[in-house]
Design a protein around this motif. Structure first.
Motif, PDB file in Angstrom:
ATOM      1  N   ARG A 110     -10.269   3.584 -11.150  1.00  0.00           N
ATOM      2  CA  ARG A 110     -10.460   3.598  -9.693  1.00  0.00           C
ATOM      3  C   ARG A 110     -11.377   2.452  -9.309  1.00  0.00           C
ATOM      4  O   ARG A 110     -12.270   2.082 -10.047  1.00  0.00           O
ATOM      5  N   GLY A 111     -11.144   1.890  -8.140  1.00  0.00           N
ATOM      6  CA  GLY A 111     -11.969   0.820  -7.606  1.00  0.00           C
ATOM      7  C   GLY A 111     -11.510   0.501  -6.198  1.00  0.00           C
ATOM      8  O   GLY A 111     -10.910   1.339  -5.528  1.00  0.00           O
ATOM      9  N   THR A 112     -11.777  -0.713  -5.759  1.00  0.00           N
ATOM     10  CA  THR A 112     -11.329  -1.151  -4.443  1.00  0.00           C
ATOM     11  C   THR A 112     -10.553  -2.447  -4.596  1.00  0.00           C
ATOM     12  O   THR A 112     -10.626  -3.123  -5.624  1.00  0.00           O
ATOM     13  N   THR A 152      -8.757   1.634  -1.416  1.00  0.00           N
ATOM     14  CA  THR A 152      -9.064   2.029  -2.787  1.00  0.00           C
ATOM     15  C   THR A 152      -7.844   1.774  -3.673  1.00  0.00           C
ATOM     16  O   THR A 152      -6.697   1.882  -3.235  1.00  0.00           O
ATOM     17  N   SER A 206     -12.042  -5.197  -7.057  1.00  0.00           N
ATOM     18  CA  SER A 206     -13.419  -5.055  -7.516  1.00  0.00           C
ATOM     19  C   SER A 206     -13.338  -4.631  -8.979  1.00  0.00           C
ATOM     20  O   SER A 206     -12.276  -4.225  -9.451  1.00  0.00           O
ATOM     21  N   ASP A 220      -6.774   3.042   2.589  1.00  0.00           N
ATOM     22  CA  ASP A 220      -8.206   2.891   2.857  1.00  0.00           C
ATOM     23  C   ASP A 220      -8.871   1.809   2.004  1.00  0.00           C
ATOM     24  O   ASP A 220     -10.087   1.637   2.058  1.00  0.00           O
ATOM     25  N   GLU A 270      -6.256   2.918  -7.381  1.00  0.00           N
ATOM     26  CA  GLU A 270      -6.368   3.924  -8.425  1.00  0.00           C
ATOM     27  C   GLU A 270      -5.124   3.874  -9.282  1.00  0.00           C
ATOM     28  O   GLU A 270      -4.111   3.297  -8.894  1.00  0.00           O
ATOM     29  N   LEU A 293     -13.023  -2.341 -11.897  1.00  0.00           N
ATOM     30  CA  LEU A 293     -12.480  -0.989 -11.913  1.00  0.00           C
ATOM     31  C   LEU A 293     -13.282  -0.095 -12.842  1.00  0.00           C
ATOM     32  O   LEU A 293     -13.618  -0.497 -13.955  1.00  0.00           O
ATOM     33  N   ARG A 349       0.840  -1.205   0.000  1.00  0.00           N
ATOM     34  CA  ARG A 349       0.000   0.000   0.000  1.00  0.00           C
ATOM     35  C   ARG A 349       0.873   1.253   0.000  1.00  0.00           C
ATOM     36  O   ARG A 349       1.971   1.261   0.536  1.00  0.00           O
ATOM     37  N   ARG A 390      -4.235   2.373  -1.972  1.00  0.00           N
ATOM     38  CA  ARG A 390      -4.299   3.268  -0.818  1.00  0.00           C
ATOM     39  C   ARG A 390      -4.566   2.496   0.466  1.00  0.00           C
ATOM     40  O   ARG A 390      -5.127   1.405   0.454  1.00  0.00           O
TER      41      ARG A 390
END
Length: 150
Positions: free
Chosen positions: A82-84, A71, A96, A69, A73, A98, A39, A67
């Protein structure tokens, strides 16, 4: 005699080419750099589906940033995404779907392969500055390199 021996020892120590902490032993190849963090590290794809990544001139270098948190990107070369991501167990890394912009460019094939590799990712391994992504059958899908901004 003792004074002469002491003086010679002192002179020899003063003539060393390197300070003691920089001896040849400290430069041995057995020293290993610590592994990059998964991360908050900018990961740049170097190999996708077994092929080296060669970004065409006048296109942006693709990258992935995970990140703290949860996420994910980055940029595929043409479009931002962007996604998780999920990394709940040691070595697990799943994304997930994107979301991305949809612009065309000369590097669209690289971008498509990059996002496909992220979608197939199931596990990972970090060795030094290299992040390897593997699919559910443990086949490698991508090799990324940590790039540190100065």
């Amino acid at each position: 005699m003792r004074f002469t021996f002491f003086l010679l020892t002192l002179l020899a120590a003063g003539c060393q080419a390197r300070p003691p902490q920089e001896s040849a032993a400290s430069h041995s190849p057995s020293r290993v750099a610590p592994d990059a963090r998964l991360r908050e590290t900018r990961w740049v794809p170097r190999q996708l589906a077994g092929q080296l990544v060669a970004v065409p001139a006048d296109t942006q270098e693709p990258y992935l940033l995970l990140r703290a948190d949860g996420t994910a990107e980055g940029n595929g070369s043409c479009n931002r995404f962007r996604g998780t991501f999920f990394s709940e167990q040691a070595g697990e890394l799943k994304f997930s779907p994107l979301m991305s912009t949809r612009m065309a460019c000369a590097a669209i094939a690289i971008e498509n392969e990059f996002t496909r590799a992220l979608g197939q990712s199931s596990t990972y391994r970090i060795s030094g500055d290299t992040l390897l992504l593997f699919n559910a059958t443990n086949a490698p899908v991508a090799r990324l390199e940590a790039v540190y901004l100065r």
